[in-house]
Design a protein around this motif. Structure first.
Motif: not given
Length: 402
Positions: A104-105, A109, A114, A129, A131, A135-136, A140-141, A201, A203
């Motif tokens: 999960k985002a 980190e 991260d 990553s 998800s 990640q934004t 995102k959560d 990176y 995403d």
């Protein structure tokens, strides 16, 4: 067809540290492994990838689900909740080209694993990553799973019977396509690093992947502002392009050109359906599908499936039987293309696995090793890559780190 190992593979000099589980991430890393990359699959000690328990069916001690996406990998067990375990991950990342994770985002980190933290150690690292929602953004959560993303991303609204409920696709297609997008992005990042020395990176969101392959359906909406409808097995923009009932089953017909439609009318003994000006262009057939399709359906019910297929194929009209899965793997074309291959496993015996899809002439993809047992390569990897001795490894095991 037996799995074979070519002498040269395109990614033979690439190492992937795989912290992903379930399907999207493991599918991506399996594709990289098929192309020759060394993939180190990191799993929780004593538990492993959750799909190891997703049975039945089982093949020996392994779930079929786990076997489907984990060939050509080395399994290492490391406890990420342990500080020593996280230090091992950092050390392995420093010696890897690519890291793939699907927590999960924010999780990586919090663990200090991260991209920014690891890029400070290894600027050339390509970090991907995967998800549910990325990640934004406002979601995102949220946790994300294939089924809920199919619902959220619109594909279920256009899948299923015209008058029935929305349906999901029969395989976890969001996870699979997210894995494909991840591989494409990773290969692009590798090319960029080759030119610049810089990692980066990546995403990948399951939702983005699903929305991205709405393709023509999305464009239809952009063009008209109208909500796309469900067409069952029919096509919104091409007619006739759907399934038809025959005297003993069904067939799929895909007429994508006016010349094909003209030949179809001759094959089925209905030249009048070509002579009718309403049906001489695809646009006309789409507009008048409610008139045309019932007439075609009446004709197709008059003969068995194979008789129709023989006639259609002879006229080079695209058509197919609707195969079940056993029929797929009995099909001579599927067999010729090596889409089912066998390999020996030390615990499960002879395994049959799906074969690699891409056929590269100089650097062919291959199944080199079977899906690993949990932690099968822990000692070897820690010795080979980190130079740890037997006593140090034994101590880590006693401490629950590996």
């Amino acid at each position: 067809m037996d799995a074979t190992t070519p002498s040269i593979q395109a990614l033979a000099d690439i190492r992937v540290l795989d912290l992903s589980r379930i399907l999207a991430g493991p599918y991506a890393t399996m594709m990289l492994a098929d192309l020759g990359a060394e993939v180190i699959k990191v799993e929780q000690p004593g538990v492993g990838d959750g799909t190891r328990a997703w049975g039945p069916p089982w093949v020996g001690p392994f779930s079929a689900y786990y076997l489907s996406v984990n060939r050509n990998k080395r399994s290492v067990t490391i406890n990420l909740k342990s500080e020593q375990g996280r230090e091992l991950i950092k050390a392995l990342a420093a010696r890897s080209d690519i890291l793939v994770e699907n927590f999960k985002a924010g999780t990586m980190e919090r663990l200090g694993l991260d991209y920014d933290s690891l890029a400070a150690i290894h600027p050339g690292l390509i970090y991907c990553s995967i998800s549910g929602y990325g990640q934004t953004g406002p979601y995102k959560d949220r946790p994300g799973y294939d089924f809920m993303i199919q619902a959220h991303g619109g594909i279920m609204s256009i899948t299923g019977p015209v008058e029935g409920p929305p349906y999901k696709v029969g395989v976890a297609v969001v996870d699979v396509t997210a894995g494909l997008y991840a591989v494409s992005a990773i290969l692009a990042a590798l090319h960029h690093r080759e030119r610049t020395g810089q990692g980066q990176y990546i995403d990948i969101a399951l939702l983005d992947a699903q929305v991205g392959w709405l393709v023509n359906v999305a464009q239809n909406y952009f063009a008209t502002g109208e909500k796309p409808k469900r067409y069952g097995n029919a096509h919104p923009n091409i007619v006739p392009y759907e399934t038809f009932e025959t005297a003993d089953g069904y067939l799929a017909l895909a007429v994508g050109a006016d010349a094909q439609y003209q030949r179809l009318c001759q094959v089925i003994g209905r030249p009048d359906l070509w002579e009718d000006a309403r049906f001489q262009t695809n646009a006309g057939r789409v507009t008048h599908r409610d008139i045309l399709i019932p007439q075609l359906q009446e004709v197709f019910r008059s003969r068995p499936t194979q008789a129709w297929l023989d006639a259609l194929w002879a006229a080079t009209i695209p058509a197919s039987p609707i195969n079940d899965i056993p029929a797929v793997f009995a099909d001579p074309q599927v067999q010729h293309r090596g889409m089912a291959q066998t390999i020996q496993h030390p615990q499960a015996g002879e395994l049959t696995l799906l074969g690699p899809v891409p056929k590269l002439s100089r650097t062919p993809a291959a199944i080199r090793t079977p899906p690993p047992m949990l932690g099968e390569h822990t000692d070897a990897v820690l010795q080979e890559l980190l130079g740890l001795g037997g006593d140090a490894i034994a101590h880590l095991r006693e401490e629950g780190v590996i």
